[in-house]
Design a protein around this motif. Sequence first.
Motif, PDB file in Angstrom:
ATOM      1  N   PRO A   1       9.515   9.750  -8.054  1.00 59.56           N
ATOM      2  CA  PRO A   1      10.230  10.741  -7.248  1.00 59.56           C
ATOM      3  C   PRO A   1      10.074  10.548  -5.737  1.00 59.56           C
ATOM      4  CG  PRO A   1       9.083  11.801  -9.073  1.00 59.56           C
ATOM      5  CD  PRO A   1       8.628  10.381  -9.045  1.00 59.56           C
ATOM      6  N   SER A   2       8.877  10.158  -5.289  1.00 57.54           N
ATOM      7  CA  SER A   2       8.661   9.955  -3.857  1.00 57.54           C
ATOM      8  C   SER A   2       9.499   8.797  -3.335  1.00 57.54           C
ATOM      9  CB  SER A   2       7.182   9.696  -3.572  1.00 57.54           C
ATOM     10  OG  SER A   2       6.399  10.797  -3.937  1.00 57.54           O
ATOM     11  N   GLN A   3       9.509   7.696  -4.086  1.00 60.13           N
ATOM     12  CA  GLN A   3      10.315   6.542  -3.717  1.00 60.13           C
ATOM     13  C   GLN A   3      11.800   6.919  -3.705  1.00 60.13           C
ATOM     14  OE1 GLN A   3      10.072   3.279  -6.472  1.00 60.13           O
ATOM     15  NE2 GLN A   3      10.704   1.756  -4.963  1.00 60.13           N
ATOM     16  N   TYR A   4      12.223   7.706  -4.680  1.00 63.37           N
ATOM     17  CA  TYR A   4      13.608   8.152  -4.756  1.00 63.37           C
ATOM     18  C   TYR A   4      13.990   8.958  -3.519  1.00 63.37           C
ATOM     19  CZ  TYR A   4      17.406  11.342  -6.024  1.00 63.37           C
ATOM     20  OH  TYR A   4      18.554  12.092  -6.017  1.00 63.37           O
ATOM     21  N   SER A   5      13.162   9.912  -3.141  1.00 60.66           N
ATOM     22  CA  SER A   5      13.477  10.785  -2.002  1.00 60.66           C
ATOM     23  C   SER A   5      13.556   9.999  -0.695  1.00 60.66           C
ATOM     24  CB  SER A   5      12.418  11.886  -1.882  1.00 60.66           C
ATOM     25  OG  SER A   5      12.367  12.671  -3.052  1.00 60.66           O
ATOM     26  N   VAL A   6      12.576   9.126  -0.484  1.00 62.70           N
ATOM     27  CA  VAL A   6      12.536   8.348   0.764  1.00 62.70           C
ATOM     28  C   VAL A   6      13.733   7.398   0.838  1.00 62.70           C
ATOM     29  CG1 VAL A   6      11.251   6.605   2.059  1.00 62.70           C
ATOM     30  CG2 VAL A   6      10.040   8.525   1.002  1.00 62.70           C
ATOM     31  N   LEU A   7      14.010   6.699  -0.248  1.00 63.24           N
ATOM     32  CA  LEU A   7      15.114   5.742  -0.248  1.00 63.24           C
ATOM     33  C   LEU A   7      16.468   6.434  -0.121  1.00 63.24           C
ATOM     34  CD1 LEU A   7      13.955   3.124  -2.906  1.00 63.24           C
ATOM     35  CD2 LEU A   7      14.174   2.800  -0.442  1.00 63.24           C
TER      36      LEU A   7
ATOM     37  N   ALA B   1       0.836  -1.210   0.000  1.00 59.75           N
ATOM     38  CA  ALA B   1       0.000   0.000   0.000  1.00 59.75           C
ATOM     39  C   ALA B   1       0.868   1.257   0.000  1.00 59.75           C
ATOM     40  CB  ALA B   1      -0.926  -0.006   1.207  1.00 59.75           C
ATOM     41  N   VAL B   2       1.959   1.234   0.771  1.00 59.85           N
ATOM     42  CA  VAL B   2       2.866   2.384   0.814  1.00 59.85           C
ATOM     43  C   VAL B   2       3.508   2.616  -0.547  1.00 59.85           C
ATOM     44  CG1 VAL B   2       5.021   3.265   1.809  1.00 59.85           C
ATOM     45  CG2 VAL B   2       3.341   2.159   3.279  1.00 59.85           C
ATOM     46  N   ARG B   3       3.966   1.537  -1.172  1.00 59.10           N
ATOM     47  CA  ARG B   3       4.592   1.652  -2.488  1.00 59.10           C
ATOM     48  C   ARG B   3       3.591   2.163  -3.535  1.00 59.10           C
ATOM     49  NH1 ARG B   3       9.275  -1.787  -3.342  1.00 59.10           N
ATOM     50  NH2 ARG B   3       8.478  -2.320  -5.392  1.00 59.10           N
ATOM     51  N   LYS B   4       2.349   1.723  -3.419  1.00 59.10           N
ATOM     52  CA  LYS B   4       1.319   2.194  -4.344  1.00 59.10           C
ATOM     53  C   LYS B   4       1.086   3.681  -4.162  1.00 59.10           C
ATOM     54  CE  LYS B   4      -3.392   1.169  -5.916  1.00 59.10           C
ATOM     55  NZ  LYS B   4      -4.595   0.323  -5.705  1.00 59.10           N
ATOM     56  N   ALA B   5       1.079   4.136  -2.895  1.00 58.59           N
ATOM     57  CA  ALA B   5       0.895   5.563  -2.610  1.00 58.59           C
ATOM     58  C   ALA B   5       2.071   6.386  -3.121  1.00 58.59           C
ATOM     59  CB  ALA B   5       0.724   5.773  -1.110  1.00 58.59           C
ATOM     60  N   MET B   6       3.250   5.773  -3.205  1.00 54.51           N
ATOM     61  CA  MET B   6       4.451   6.456  -3.701  1.00 54.51           C
ATOM     62  C   MET B   6       4.557   6.380  -5.226  1.00 54.51           C
ATOM     63  SD  MET B   6       7.051   5.018  -0.776  1.00 54.51           S
ATOM     64  CE  MET B   6       8.519   5.702  -1.504  1.00 54.51           C
ATOM     65  N   ASN B   7       3.559   5.784  -5.874  1.00 51.21           N
ATOM     66  CA  ASN B   7       3.516   5.658  -7.345  1.00 51.21           C
ATOM     67  C   ASN B   7       4.713   4.880  -7.894  1.00 51.21           C
ATOM     68  OD1 ASN B   7       1.092   7.191  -7.650  1.00 51.21           O
ATOM     69  ND2 ASN B   7       2.286   9.069  -7.371  1.00 51.21           N
ATOM     70  N   THR B   8       5.080   3.818  -7.190  1.00 46.96           N
ATOM     71  CA  THR B   8       6.169   2.976  -7.676  1.00 46.96           C
ATOM     72  C   THR B   8       5.664   2.120  -8.833  1.00 46.96           C
ATOM     73  OG1 THR B   8       5.644   1.221  -6.104  1.00 46.96           O
ATOM     74  CG2 THR B   8       7.251   2.859  -5.410  1.00 46.96           C
ATOM     75  N   GLN B   9       6.559   1.822  -9.762  1.00 45.34           N
ATOM     76  CA  GLN B   9       6.183   1.057 -10.949  1.00 45.34           C
ATOM     77  C   GLN B   9       6.166  -0.447 -10.681  1.00 45.34           C
ATOM     78  OE1 GLN B   9       8.954   2.435 -13.965  1.00 45.34           O
ATOM     79  NE2 GLN B   9       7.436   3.873 -14.751  1.00 45.34           N
ATOM     80  N   LYS B  10       7.004  -0.891  -9.744  1.00 45.69           N
ATOM     81  CA  LYS B  10       7.107  -2.320  -9.456  1.00 45.69           C
ATOM     82  C   LYS B  10       6.392  -2.655  -8.160  1.00 45.69           C
ATOM     83  CE  LYS B  10      11.543  -3.008 -11.816  1.00 45.69           C
ATOM     84  NZ  LYS B  10      12.948  -3.472 -11.662  1.00 45.69           N
ATOM     85  N   HIS B  11       5.760  -3.827  -8.138  1.00 43.18           N
ATOM     86  CA  HIS B  11       5.087  -4.295  -6.933  1.00 43.18           C
ATOM     87  C   HIS B  11       6.103  -4.921  -5.981  1.00 43.18           C
ATOM     88  CE1 HIS B  11       1.136  -3.598  -8.639  1.00 43.18           C
ATOM     89  NE2 HIS B  11       1.513  -4.234  -9.744  1.00 43.18           N
TER      90      HIS B  11
END
Length: 291
Positions: A242-248, A123-133
Amino acid sequence: MKRYKKLLTAVLVIGIILVVFAIVLLLFGLIPSKDIKIATYYILVADFSLPFILLALPLAIGFDIIAWTIGVIIWLFGYGSWPGQALEIVLSAHPVIHHVFYVVFLLLGLFVMVVLPYWIFSAVRKAMNTQKHLDWGSSIVGTITLVMGMHILAHFLSPRGIATSIIEYVVGIPALATGILLPLKYKRIDYNFLAGLIGIVYGILLFATRFNHPSFSIYSIWFIIYAVRGLLQARTYRTTAPSQYSVLMALNFLLLVLGMLGVILPFFTLNSLPLVVAIALMIESVITWLE
């Protein structure tokens, strides 16, 4: 089954909250451990549990959740001195049900340790608009890493204070698991493959030699390697997520700082090293879930 989904979810959430609350109280000595037996707590602080904690912990978690939900109802009818004892009294009187419930404990514990984090971070990854599950391999390795972090943290907070004696296990197990995961997940020869190879060798060396006489700073090298690899991997999400990038980037940078601190710290004191390792492992687990 759908009719009872909300009820089952509520019971599960209440049980987890109560178990976590009881463990925290026990760790800080706010309730007497001789009166209330929290199975999860005793597995986390036990000397003999490593490297078998990953087998014993699901059963303990499942028992505690049932004890603090169904066991509370039984306890209110006057059985035992606390919910866990009340549950054991009733189950012991019915051997067949007892065996069935142990299977329930195990399945419930595995659900909490593996499936629940998978749902949450999916759910978090989906909210971050990540391309991979989120894949199950990453979810399982993330859980293993988190358990190791909680294990050494529980030892650090317990009055016995013997956390330094288990560092080789709590670092070695996630390093080995992550080392196996990375080549299988990314399927190409690059920095992930190299970090995975290092993780496998590093984990095996920790188990084989247990580094009986070196500086304790050797245990933080893995966090530096994993963080550098993570910073390189995070760059691939800059334009796509971008959200996943910033957090990681933030998490890996923090992990790198903790790794460097873990290398320097033993030259001054060993007392705080287990806490640094515990926090680093928890951050590593979140990185594994979010990549």
